[in-house]
Design a protein around this motif. Structure first.
Motif, PDB file in Angstrom:
ATOM      1  N   VAL A  21      -0.601  -4.438  -5.461  1.00  0.00           N
ATOM      2  CA  VAL A  21      -0.047  -3.101  -5.244  1.00  0.00           C
ATOM      3  C   VAL A  21      -1.162  -2.066  -5.394  1.00  0.00           C
ATOM      4  N   HIS A  22      -1.328  -1.228  -4.362  1.00  0.00           N
ATOM      5  CA  HIS A  22      -2.379  -0.207  -4.391  1.00  0.00           C
ATOM      6  C   HIS A  22      -1.760   1.153  -4.071  1.00  0.00           C
ATOM      7  N   VAL A  23      -1.947   2.104  -4.942  1.00  0.00           N
ATOM      8  CA  VAL A  23      -1.492   3.482  -4.730  1.00  0.00           C
ATOM      9  C   VAL A  23      -2.714   4.339  -4.441  1.00  0.00           C
ATOM     10  N   VAL A  24      -2.735   4.988  -3.279  1.00  0.00           N
ATOM     11  CA  VAL A  24      -3.914   5.724  -2.833  1.00  0.00           C
ATOM     12  C   VAL A  24      -3.529   7.170  -2.522  1.00  0.00           C
ATOM     13  N   PRO A  25      -4.096   8.138  -3.235  1.00  0.00           N
ATOM     14  CA  PRO A  25      -3.813   9.541  -2.918  1.00  0.00           C
ATOM     15  C   PRO A  25      -4.528   9.974  -1.651  1.00  0.00           C
ATOM     16  N   GLY A  26      -3.856  10.788  -0.840  1.00  0.00           N
ATOM     17  CA  GLY A  26      -4.458  11.272   0.395  1.00  0.00           C
ATOM     18  C   GLY A  26      -3.570  10.973   1.585  1.00  0.00           C
ATOM     19  N   ALA A  27      -4.025  11.329   2.772  1.00  0.00           N
ATOM     20  CA  ALA A  27      -3.248  11.130   3.992  1.00  0.00           C
ATOM     21  C   ALA A  27      -3.950  10.248   5.007  1.00  0.00           C
TER      22      ALA A  27
ATOM     23  N   ASP B 117       1.764   4.238 -12.358  1.00  0.00           N
ATOM     24  CA  ASP B 117       2.291   3.792 -13.654  1.00  0.00           C
ATOM     25  C   ASP B 117       3.673   3.161 -13.493  1.00  0.00           C
ATOM     26  N   ARG B 118       4.496   3.780 -12.667  1.00  0.00           N
ATOM     27  CA  ARG B 118       5.859   3.254 -12.485  1.00  0.00           C
ATOM     28  C   ARG B 118       5.836   1.877 -11.842  1.00  0.00           C
TER      29      ARG B 118
ATOM     30  N   LEU C 133       0.840  -1.195   0.000  1.00  0.00           N
ATOM     31  CA  LEU C 133       0.000   0.000   0.000  1.00  0.00           C
ATOM     32  C   LEU C 133       0.879   1.252   0.000  1.00  0.00           C
ATOM     33  N   PHE C 134       0.593   2.167  -0.894  1.00  0.00           N
ATOM     34  CA  PHE C 134       1.345   3.413  -1.009  1.00  0.00           C
ATOM     35  C   PHE C 134       0.361   4.568  -0.843  1.00  0.00           C
ATOM     36  N   VAL C 135       0.503   5.326   0.248  1.00  0.00           N
ATOM     37  CA  VAL C 135      -0.480   6.344   0.607  1.00  0.00           C
ATOM     38  C   VAL C 135       0.211   7.677   0.858  1.00  0.00           C
ATOM     39  N   ALA C 136      -0.188   8.714   0.122  1.00  0.00           N
ATOM     40  CA  ALA C 136       0.362  10.051   0.311  1.00  0.00           C
ATOM     41  C   ALA C 136      -0.436  11.028  -0.536  1.00  0.00           C
ATOM     42  N   PRO C 137      -0.452  12.322  -0.176  1.00  0.00           N
ATOM     43  CA  PRO C 137      -1.112  13.304  -1.034  1.00  0.00           C
ATOM     44  C   PRO C 137      -0.458  13.382  -2.414  1.00  0.00           C
ATOM     45  N   GLY C 138       0.854  13.218  -2.461  1.00  0.00           N
ATOM     46  CA  GLY C 138       1.566  13.303  -3.732  1.00  0.00           C
ATOM     47  C   GLY C 138       1.982  11.935  -4.240  1.00  0.00           C
TER      48      GLY C 138
END
Length: 289
Positions: free
Chosen positions: A94-100, A77-78, A66-71
């Protein structure tokens, strides 16, 4: 290599230690990389590559990244490109989540039931209410007392902190766990890093703030000073001194055993009983103490 490179290498090495045992869990395992600002793409890719090495152990088991951050722009894609290159199985998600908001992401991933390792940039966010089994965090140098307090308030009884120094650049790396075995493993990986030109360690608990080269056999000077300082408060057993080294310094328990032996040899401390094996119940004190 830069401080960022050392931090990344330490994470990768610890992932190699953490993953084999964690993947035995029937509930699956979770790795979280979170930040209050933006994630480092190179570190994210390194984590995926490190955990993909264990793909053959994932039959019937889940490993969530899990990858979590505003940016997080461009990170999805990478990481998808890396997954295609490595042909990772569906069990490695693999999950990329925008936000905090970290806690809802962990809940949605079902992370509460199985082993969880978190890598958190910029210190422990106040919104970080979940209690992963282990956490690795970066924060500004000089903030170890507050970072340690934060870790302990969140249930991590065992902690370690080390400051990375490269010229005028400094960074604190903090680790929290509930397992003495995991803490020892982290320390072993920390000192087993290849020596990086220009990057040194500093023990946040060393009042003199001496810098140390990264080495399998670290300079014992800071530990010697810290052990003598704690003995001024009264006698301690060898076991107590080894635990102090493990939980209150950048050193390992084995390093404390070596330093105590050297202190006895020079007469800087005494022992009781005076003869025999230097076992855990042997009492160490300052002369006349």
């Amino acid at each position: 290599m830069s401080i960022d490179g050392v931090t990344r290498e330490l994470l990768v090495r610890y992932l190699d230690t953490w993953a084999p045992g964690s993947l035995h869990s029937a509930h699956g395992a979770t790795f979280l990389y979170a930040s209050g600002t933006a994630l480092d793409h190179t570190t994210g890719e390194a984590a995926v590559r490190a955990l993909a090495e264990f793909a053959d152990r994932l039959r019937g088991r889940r490993l969530s990244l899990l990858f979590v951050a505003p940016g997080v722009e461009g990170l999805q894609d990478r990481l998808q490109q890396v997954q295609r290159e490595l042909q990772t199985p569906a069990e490695l998600a693999v999950h990329v989540v925008p936000g905090a908001a970290v806690a809802p992401v962990l809940k949605a991933a079902g992370a509460a039931a199985g082993p969880l390792l978190a890598m958190v940039d910029d210190g422990i966010p106040k919104a970080f209410t979940a209690k992963p089994a282990e956490v690795l965090a970066t924060a500004p140098a000089g903030t170890w007392p507050s970072q340690r307090r934060e870790l302990r308030e969140r249930g991590f009884e065992l902690t370690a902190g080390v400051e990375l120094v490269e010229g005028a650049n400094e960074l604190l790396v903090a680790f929290g766990t509930r397992s003495a075995k995991s803490l020892e493993a982290f320390k072993n990986e920390m000192w087993a890093l290849d020596e990086f030109a220009g990057v040194q360690y500093r023990d946040p608990g060393d009042p003199e703030g001496h810098l140390m080269d990264i080495s399998l056999e670290p300079n014992p000077g800071a530990l010697r000073r810290e052990l003598l300082d704690t003995l001024r408060a009264g006698p301690k057993t060898v076991t107590e001194l080894k635990r102090f080294a493990l939980t209150d310094t950048v050193y390992r328990a084995a390093d404390a055993q070596k330093v105590v032996t050297a202190l006895l040899h020079t007469g800087a401390v005494t022992r009781s009983p005076e003869a025999g094996r230097l076992g855990g119940d042997v009492v160490i004190r300052l002369p006349g103490g």
